[in-house]
Design a protein around this motif. Structure first.
Motif, PDB file in Angstrom:
ATOM      1  N   VAL A 105       0.820  -1.225   0.000  1.00 20.06           N
ATOM      2  CA  VAL A 105       0.000   0.000   0.000  1.00 20.06           C
ATOM      3  C   VAL A 105       0.851   1.271   0.000  1.00 20.06           C
ATOM      4  CG1 VAL A 105      -2.012  -1.124   1.032  1.00 20.06           C
ATOM      5  CG2 VAL A 105      -0.386   0.062   2.536  1.00 20.06           C
ATOM      6  N   LYS A 106       2.050   1.182   0.580  1.00 22.32           N
ATOM      7  CA  LYS A 106       2.933   2.364   0.604  1.00 22.32           C
ATOM      8  C   LYS A 106       3.207   2.888  -0.796  1.00 22.32           C
ATOM      9  CE  LYS A 106       5.845   1.294   4.555  1.00 22.32           C
ATOM     10  NZ  LYS A 106       7.190   0.868   4.967  1.00 22.32           N
ATOM     11  N   ASN A 107       3.230   1.969  -1.766  1.00 21.19           N
ATOM     12  CA  ASN A 107       3.498   2.376  -3.159  1.00 21.19           C
ATOM     13  C   ASN A 107       2.441   3.325  -3.699  1.00 21.19           C
ATOM     14  OD1 ASN A 107       5.770   0.703  -3.533  1.00 21.19           O
ATOM     15  ND2 ASN A 107       4.428  -1.072  -3.802  1.00 21.19           N
ATOM     16  N   PHE A 108       1.264   3.335  -3.051  1.00 18.80           N
ATOM     17  CA  PHE A 108       0.135   4.092  -3.599  1.00 18.80           C
ATOM     18  C   PHE A 108      -0.345   5.180  -2.639  1.00 18.80           C
ATOM     19  CE2 PHE A 108       0.291  -0.266  -5.035  1.00 18.80           C
ATOM     20  CZ  PHE A 108       0.449  -0.062  -6.398  1.00 18.80           C
ATOM     21  N   MET A 109       0.518   5.533  -1.692  1.00 16.51           N
ATOM     22  CA  MET A 109       0.135   6.541  -0.701  1.00 16.51           C
ATOM     23  C   MET A 109       1.170   7.676  -0.693  1.00 16.51           C
ATOM     24  SD  MET A 109      -1.435   3.993   2.241  1.00 16.51           S
ATOM     25  CE  MET A 109      -2.600   5.107   2.966  1.00 16.51           C
ATOM     26  N   PRO A 110       1.238   8.442  -1.798  1.00 15.18           N
ATOM     27  CA  PRO A 110       2.303   9.448  -1.914  1.00 15.18           C
ATOM     28  C   PRO A 110       2.207  10.578  -0.890  1.00 15.18           C
ATOM     29  CG  PRO A 110       0.718   9.676  -3.713  1.00 15.18           C
ATOM     30  CD  PRO A 110       0.391   8.398  -3.001  1.00 15.18           C
ATOM     31  N   VAL A 111       1.006  10.918  -0.463  1.00 15.16           N
ATOM     32  CA  VAL A 111       0.890  12.026   0.493  1.00 15.16           C
ATOM     33  C   VAL A 111       1.457  11.574   1.845  1.00 15.16           C
ATOM     34  CG1 VAL A 111      -0.627  13.751   1.525  1.00 15.16           C
ATOM     35  CG2 VAL A 111      -1.169  12.833  -0.748  1.00 15.16           C
ATOM     36  N   LEU A 112       1.064  10.369   2.243  1.00 14.74           N
ATOM     37  CA  LEU A 112       1.595   9.842   3.509  1.00 14.74           C
ATOM     38  C   LEU A 112       3.114   9.638   3.413  1.00 14.74           C
ATOM     39  CD1 LEU A 112      -0.180   9.514   5.919  1.00 14.74           C
ATOM     40  CD2 LEU A 112      -0.444   7.099   5.421  1.00 14.74           C
ATOM     41  N   ASN A 113       3.595   9.249   2.227  1.00 14.67           N
ATOM     42  CA  ASN A 113       5.056   9.103   2.055  1.00 14.67           C
ATOM     43  C   ASN A 113       5.759  10.453   2.235  1.00 14.67           C
ATOM     44  OD1 ASN A 113       4.732   6.407   1.478  1.00 14.67           O
ATOM     45  ND2 ASN A 113       4.759   6.667  -0.744  1.00 14.67           N
ATOM     46  N   ALA A 114       5.165  11.511   1.666  1.00 15.89           N
ATOM     47  CA  ALA A 114       5.773  12.846   1.796  1.00 15.89           C
ATOM     48  C   ALA A 114       5.776  13.268   3.262  1.00 15.89           C
ATOM     49  CB  ALA A 114       4.994  13.852   0.943  1.00 15.89           C
ATOM     50  N   ILE A 115       4.680  12.984   3.954  1.00 14.53           N
ATOM     51  CA  ILE A 115       4.591  13.314   5.384  1.00 14.53           C
ATOM     52  C   ILE A 115       5.664  12.536   6.152  1.00 14.53           C
ATOM     53  CG2 ILE A 115       3.130  12.974   7.433  1.00 14.53           C
ATOM     54  CD1 ILE A 115       0.705  13.616   5.634  1.00 14.53           C
ATOM     55  N   ASN A 116       5.783  11.256   5.817  1.00 15.96           N
ATOM     56  CA  ASN A 116       6.767  10.403   6.494  1.00 15.96           C
ATOM     57  C   ASN A 116       8.185  10.952   6.301  1.00 15.96           C
ATOM     58  OD1 ASN A 116       7.336   7.951   7.960  1.00 15.96           O
ATOM     59  ND2 ASN A 116       8.240   7.174   6.073  1.00 15.96           N
ATOM     60  N   ASP A 117       8.488  11.334   5.049  1.00 13.17           N
ATOM     61  CA  ASP A 117       9.840  11.855   4.769  1.00 13.17           C
ATOM     62  C   ASP A 117      10.114  13.098   5.608  1.00 13.17           C
ATOM     63  OD1 ASP A 117      10.164   9.881   2.966  1.00 13.17           O
ATOM     64  OD2 ASP A 117       9.821  11.119   1.176  1.00 13.17           O
ATOM     65  N   GLU A 118       9.130  13.999   5.630  1.00 10.40           N
ATOM     66  CA  GLU A 118       9.366  15.272   6.327  1.00 10.40           C
ATOM     67  C   GLU A 118       9.417  15.101   7.847  1.00 10.40           C
ATOM     68  OE1 GLU A 118       6.830  18.504   5.096  1.00 10.40           O
ATOM     69  OE2 GLU A 118       7.452  19.738   6.826  1.00 10.40           O
ATOM     70  N   TYR A 119       8.436  14.413   8.412  1.00  8.47           N
ATOM     71  CA  TYR A 119       8.310  14.449   9.875  1.00  8.47           C
ATOM     72  C   TYR A 119       9.117  13.359  10.586  1.00  8.47           C
ATOM     73  CZ  TYR A 119       4.881  17.995   8.870  1.00  8.47           C
ATOM     74  OH  TYR A 119       4.280  19.134   8.421  1.00  8.47           O
ATOM     75  N   SER A 120       9.669  12.413   9.820  1.00 11.03           N
ATOM     76  CA  SER A 120      10.562  11.457  10.486  1.00 11.03           C
ATOM     77  C   SER A 120      11.902  12.148  10.777  1.00 11.03           C
ATOM     78  CB  SER A 120      10.768  10.197   9.633  1.00 11.03           C
ATOM     79  OG  SER A 120      11.302  10.544   8.379  1.00 11.03           O
ATOM     80  N   GLN A 121      12.120  13.281  10.101  1.00 12.94           N
ATOM     81  CA  GLN A 121      13.319  14.066  10.413  1.00 12.94           C
ATOM     82  C   GLN A 121      13.082  14.959  11.633  1.00 12.94           C
ATOM     83  OE1 GLN A 121      16.092  13.591   8.562  1.00 12.94           O
ATOM     84  NE2 GLN A 121      14.872  12.080   7.435  1.00 12.94           N
ATOM     85  N   SER A 122      11.975  15.727  11.583  1.00 11.52           N
ATOM     86  CA  SER A 122      11.763  16.735  12.644  1.00 11.52           C
ATOM     87  C   SER A 122      11.146  16.152  13.920  1.00 11.52           C
ATOM     88  CB  SER A 122      10.893  17.875  12.108  1.00 11.52           C
ATOM     89  OG  SER A 122       9.686  17.360  11.582  1.00 11.52           O
ATOM     90  N   LYS A 123      10.497  14.998  13.823  1.00 10.88           N
ATOM     91  CA  LYS A 123       9.905  14.284  14.967  1.00 10.88           C
ATOM     92  C   LYS A 123       9.065  15.176  15.902  1.00 10.88           C
ATOM     93  CE  LYS A 123      13.122  10.420  15.023  1.00 10.88           C
ATOM     94  NZ  LYS A 123      12.391   9.668  14.008  1.00 10.88           N
ATOM     95  N   PRO A 124       7.994  15.774  15.356  1.00  4.13           N
ATOM     96  CA  PRO A 124       7.196  16.693  16.172  1.00  4.13           C
ATOM     97  C   PRO A 124       6.465  16.025  17.344  1.00  4.13           C
ATOM     98  CG  PRO A 124       6.118  16.242  14.067  1.00  4.13           C
ATOM     99  CD  PRO A 124       7.490  15.664  13.978  1.00  4.13           C
ATOM    100  N   PHE A 125       6.252  14.686  17.263  1.00  6.91           N
ATOM    101  CA  PHE A 125       5.503  14.015  18.338  1.00  6.91           C
ATOM    102  C   PHE A 125       6.431  13.358  19.378  1.00  6.91           C
ATOM    103  CE2 PHE A 125       2.546  14.138  14.730  1.00  6.91           C
ATOM    104  CZ  PHE A 125       1.455  14.739  15.336  1.00  6.91           C
TER     105      PHE A 125
END
Ligand code: ADE
Length: 410
Positions: A20-40
């Motif tokens: 499913v990850k192959n078809f979830m580009p918005v969640l992938n973009a979110i993952n790329d960005e926030y796995s760096q900044s770790k807001p939670f």
């Protein structure tokens, strides 16, 4: 710490999540960005959702964004044990087993708040209910949360109207980027996917009765027509009824539709939509399915009471003998798209779960100034999600010129 059925089946669950990850580009973009900044980082996020692959991926995205995530299902039949095993292996606390008893189900919801949540994501309202009853002690720790479905939002709005809502909640369901796609295209496709997988029968030429013409009903009616069915819509709302007429469907009360239908599908959010007086009018072979959140839309106790026998004839299909008539019930009257399928398509849940992630971000940033009410997701967040999706789809659109902006007063 997790409770799942069998850790040895994690590989199959991980394969499903990777697909499913192959078809979830918005969640992938979110993952790329926030796995760096770790807001939670340092925060507990508790999720109650249908525990299949897309949901698991969202839970992982929160985990990568720093959260300590605990998750339980939101319906015993929608939980997929292999996905739960893979999710537990990836560091999320999972409390769910497929087809668990009601007692186990509510016990899992309680276990999911063992780490006192700062932010919750609910689907249907069971988590919110727990926090308003048995675990009110956890409210002091809670920033707020968001709710996935129409049914859950209705429960929240009632709490809010009665002055009883104890923390801010975002109605994720009511965001454009959720209901326009998830409720309509998601439910439309996944419901017929569930019905067709379970029955292995043709839809073309059948009379399909759609109860409810909200966004989910609209999507289901549209897909039923696309599959070649003769579609009848039943409604209680005069405006939605006219809309269904103008969309080209026959509209009538359920008592008139009952003798005509081959397949009945409920998507109303209300109870007792198909009951004894309707079962008695149906033809032999009629099939009943539900795509509303709770299993109350088809009155199963009524059906059982007028049946001389009841038996399972195929996985997820029960046959009720009403006199000499056979009436078939799919997936115990529970959400047919999740109990007999994998839920909405990945490209659709990509949008819904982006709404959920940004709802949680909104709560994180703004909870101190939010009151104990039901909120809508701010418009600019919907636009942001739409823009990421358009880019991923490779679709570009026009922009207003300065002169046009002036003309429009922007
Ligand atoms: N997958 C995860 N949550 C879902 C939902 N609420 N409806 C359909 N599919 C889903």
């Amino acid at each position: 710490m997790s409770i799942v059925k069998d850790m040895s089946i994690a590989k199959s669950g991980a394969d499903k999540i990777n697909w499913v990850k192959n078809f979830m580009p918005v969640l992938n973009a979110i993952n790329d960005e926030y796995s760096q900044s770790k807001p939670f980082a340092g925060l507990n996020v508790t999720i109650s959702l249908h525990l299949e692959a897309k949901t698991a991926y969202m839970a992982q995205v929160f985990h990568h964004a720093g959260a300590n995530v605990s998750i339980c299902g939101s319906n015993p039949l929608s939980t997929q044990d292999d996905v739960c095993a893979a999710l537990a292996e990836s560091g999320v606390n999972v409390f769910a087993t497929h087809a668990c008893s009601e007692e186990e189900y509510f016990n899992y919801v309680e276990r999911a708040v063992d780490n006192p949540p700062h932010i919750i994501i609910d689907d249907g309202g069971d988590l919110v209910h727990l926090l308003h009853t048995k675990r009110r002690d956890l409210i002091k720790n809670l920033y707020g949360g968001s709710e996935e479905t129409t049914t859950g939002v209705n429960r929240l709005k009632k709490l809010d109207a009665d002055g009883e809502l104890a923390f801010p909640m975002i109605a994720a369901n009511d965001a454009y980027m959720k209901y326009l796609f998830d409720n309509r295209y998601g439910t439309g496709q996944s419901t017929f996917d569930g019905i067709m997988r379970t029955t292995n029968l043709v839809i073309a030429g059948k009379t399909v009765v759609i109860a409810g013409y909200g966004w989910c009903g609209r999507g289901a009616a549209m897909r039923a027509r696309g599959l070649g069915a003769n579609v009848i819509v039943t409604e209680v709302d005069p405006i939605k009824s006219i809309e269904a007429v103008f969309d080209g469907f026959r509209v009538m009360p359920m008592t008139e539709a009952a003798p005509l239908g081959d397949i009945f599908l409920t998507l109303t959010g209300c109870n007792d939509v198909i009951n004894k007086k309707h079962f008695e009018l149906m033809k032999s072979g009629a099939m009943l399915a539900n795509a509303g959140h709770f299993d109350v839309e088809i009155n199963i106790p009524d059906l059982a009471a007028i049946s001389k026998s009841r038996r399972t004839v195929k996985p997820n299909i029960e046959e009720f003998m009403v006199g000499d008539k056979k009436i078939y019930l799919l997936a115990e009257g529970r959400l047919v798209n999740l109990a007999s399928g994998d839920g909405h398509p990945a490209e659709v849940m990509d949008l819904s779960f982006a709404v959920q992630f940004f709802s949680a971000m909104h709560i994180l940033k703004n909870h101190e100034s939010m009151e104990n009410h039901v909120y809508l997701l701010p418009e600019d967040i919907n636009v942001k999600i739409a823009n990421i999706k358009l880019k991923a789809l490779g679709v570009s659109i026009d922009t207003l010129t300065e002169e046009q902006r002036k003309y429009l007063g922007l």
